[in-house]
Design an enzyme around this catalytic site. Structure first.
Site, PDB file in Angstrom:
ATOM      1  N   CYS A  99       0.754  -1.263   0.000  1.00  0.00           N
ATOM      2  CA  CYS A  99       0.000   0.000   0.000  1.00  0.00           C
ATOM      3  C   CYS A  99       0.785   1.314   0.000  1.00  0.00           C
ATOM      4  O   CYS A  99       0.817   2.043  -0.983  1.00  0.00           O
ATOM      5  CB  CYS A  99      -0.911   0.042   1.224  1.00  0.00           C
ATOM      6  SG  CYS A  99      -2.399  -0.941   1.087  1.00  0.00           S
ATOM      7  N   HIS A 110      -3.137   6.440   4.589  1.00  0.00           N
ATOM      8  CA  HIS A 110      -2.072   5.466   4.859  1.00  0.00           C
ATOM      9  C   HIS A 110      -0.674   6.014   4.614  1.00  0.00           C
ATOM     10  O   HIS A 110       0.215   5.298   4.135  1.00  0.00           O
ATOM     11  CB  HIS A 110      -2.302   4.197   4.022  1.00  0.00           C
ATOM     12  CG  HIS A 110      -1.765   2.965   4.713  1.00  0.00           C
ATOM     13  ND1 HIS A 110      -1.929   1.697   4.217  1.00  0.00           N
ATOM     14  CD2 HIS A 110      -1.070   2.817   5.871  1.00  0.00           C
ATOM     15  CE1 HIS A 110      -1.354   0.824   5.021  1.00  0.00           C
ATOM     16  NE2 HIS A 110      -0.827   1.484   6.047  1.00  0.00           N
TER      17      HIS A 110
HETATM   18 CA    CA Z   1      -3.127  -2.115  -0.821  1.00  0.00          CA
END
Ligand code: CA
Length: 484
Positions: free
Chosen positions: A85, A151
């Protein structure tokens, strides 16, 4: 310190210049300024290359994503800058390789304290010194919203600290605890979502993020905007809307590689989101001036024993977290009305670092001269006027996760993977062997060495952090199951 001041000065001066220019144009020209394009960037989490119909799935149903592809350009060889990610997200925000940012793993990363190599002291946030795409667009008068997964660090590094005017639901570092009523589970959600109406707590998360996105579009339809709609779906927990699941249960055949009905329902909700956004743009009469970008941040969760097989990226090998094509090749689409010919397909390798320079190019923004960008503008490909000046694409993953640490490089048809623990190499011809089944490294040692040397030189050129021998190594082979 001086770098920060210089950057802030640039942002401030550019914003002032932009506002002044707009005012001057509106007064002196006597005709409306040609409006810059809006941007809607839809990022899906963990969506595999083969997880949509227009990229080959026969199980999942994605009519709206297929419609987007039919109206734009589909990229068959598009890559995430990392197989997990956060680094890919950072590459989108900055146009830089994760290795250059030293942001090379998902935040907070996987721990393997007894493994053979020691993980470098990497950066677990998107540094404020970086000029994000939202900050760069702001200098030209854009208003920006980040809706969904961020994130890229804790509260000091949230989207609203990185150039976005609006931050909705950017709280969770990784995934939400559930897709059904997450904002009643986590009070912090309320701090980052503008409207909480009674009775909304049962709304499915993907739908709620779409609702918020449509509100942002409506509120800003008369000015240039950048919507970064970053779905938490289709990441685990695998929770589809109940009413969508039976249809897929009825479609399952024993030999199918893709056969998870809950995951299929999650994909359908993402597809519905894409459709609702496109319909809203049409309804407001701004679709013709809005660029829509569709992308995933890493490969589908697949191919890791019998316990992480949510989807299948076949014919690609393996999935998320690995160096193979299943880990990094993504279903990418760009719709740019009036410029991109509808229904076109591009097979030139492109990568997530390219969005930043491409979007600035589309908007006619020169960007911060002090902000180096690794990516390339894709405009020659989008306009079909030429190709891009780049022979190679690189990855650097100095971390233990699904596999042992590795680097890799693609040049033309060939891709080399180098595993850092023992220097072992795998060389594949992706044109002849998209499934990476035939390791050519011993048959073509010169080609393997050419690519290995290019990978090494690149790591040095971007200042990549390297691994070191681990004094706590227990002498055992690494296994993700025994590493936490
Ligand atoms: Ca991801």
């Amino acid at each position: 310190m001086s770098t920060i001041l210089n950057r802030r000065d640039f942002l401030r001066q550019s914003a002032a210049a932009s506002a002044g220019l707009a005012a001057a144009l509106s007064v002196s020209c006597g005709k409306p300024e040609v409006r810059k394009p809006n941007f809607v960037f839809i990022l899906v989490d963990d969506l595999g290359w083969r997880d949509v119909t227009c990229f080959g799935s026969t199980f999942y149903e994605t009519p709206n994503i297929d419609k987007l592809a039919a109206q734009g350009m589909k990229f068959t060889d598009a890559y995430a800058a990392c197989p997990v990610c956060s680094p890919t997200r950072a590459s989108i925000m900055t146009g830089k390789y994760p290795a250059r940012l030293h942001l090379t793993d998902w935040i907070k990363g996987h721990v393997a304290p007894k493994a053979k190599l020691k993980v470098p002291d990497w950066t677990m946030c998107l540094d404020h010194e970086e000029v994000t795409i939202a900050e760069a667009l702001k200098t030209a008068g854009y208003v920006s919203a980040s809706v969904g997964k961020w994130h890229l660090g804790d509260e000091d590094y949230y989207p609203d600290k990185q150039g976005f005017d609006v931050n909705i639901a950017g709280y969770w570092a990784g995934q939400p605890p559930t897709y059904y009523h997450p904002y009643t589970v986590d009070r912090e959600w309320n701090n980052h979502i503008p409207t909480m109406e009674s009775g909304m707590d049962a709304v499915y998360l993907t739908d709620r993020l779409t609702d918020e996105s449509l509100t942002f579009i409506e509120n800003n339809k008369d000015r240039p905007f950048f919507l970064y709609l970053s779905h938490y779906a289709v990441h685990t927990p695998i929770e589809g809307k109940k009413e969508l699941i039976p249809k897929y249960e009825a479609k399952i055949k024993p030999a199918q590689a893709q056969k998870n009905p809950e995951y299929a329902a999650m994909i359908e909700s993402v597809d519905d989101s894409v459709g609702r956004v496109m319909d809203k743009l049409e309804e407001l009469g701004i679709a013709d001036n809005t660029v829509v970008i569709f992308m995933s941040d890493n490969g589908g969760l697949s191919g890791v024993g019998d316990w992480l097989n949510i989807t299948s990226n076949a014919p690609l090998r393996s999935g998320k977290g690995t160096a193979y094509e299943g880990g990094v090749r993504e279903p990418m689409i760009i719709k740019w009305p009036g410029v991109v010919t509808s229904g076109t397909v591009c097979s030139v390798p492109v990568i997530s670092i390219d969005f930043y320079p491409t979007m600035l190019d589309m908007a006619g923004i020169k960007g911060d001269p002090g902000h180096f960008v690794d990516g390339k503008s894709l405009i020659p490909l989008l306009k079909q006027t030429g190709t891009i000046d780049r022979e190679t694409i690189y990855w650097h993953y100095p971390h233990y996760h699904i596999t042992t640490p590795f680097g890799s490089v693609r040049k033309g048809a060939y891709k080399l993977i180098e595993y850092y623990e023992d220097g072992s190499q795998e060389l594949y011809n992706l044109i002849d062997d998209i499934g990476e089944t035939n390791n050519l490294s011993s048959l073509m040692p010169d080609k393997a060495e050419e690519l290995r040397k290019m990978l090494e030189d690149w790591r040095i050129s971007v200042g990549a952090q390297m691994m070191t021998p681990n004094p706590d190594y227990d002498g055992k082979p690494y296994s993700i199951r025994g590493s936490q």
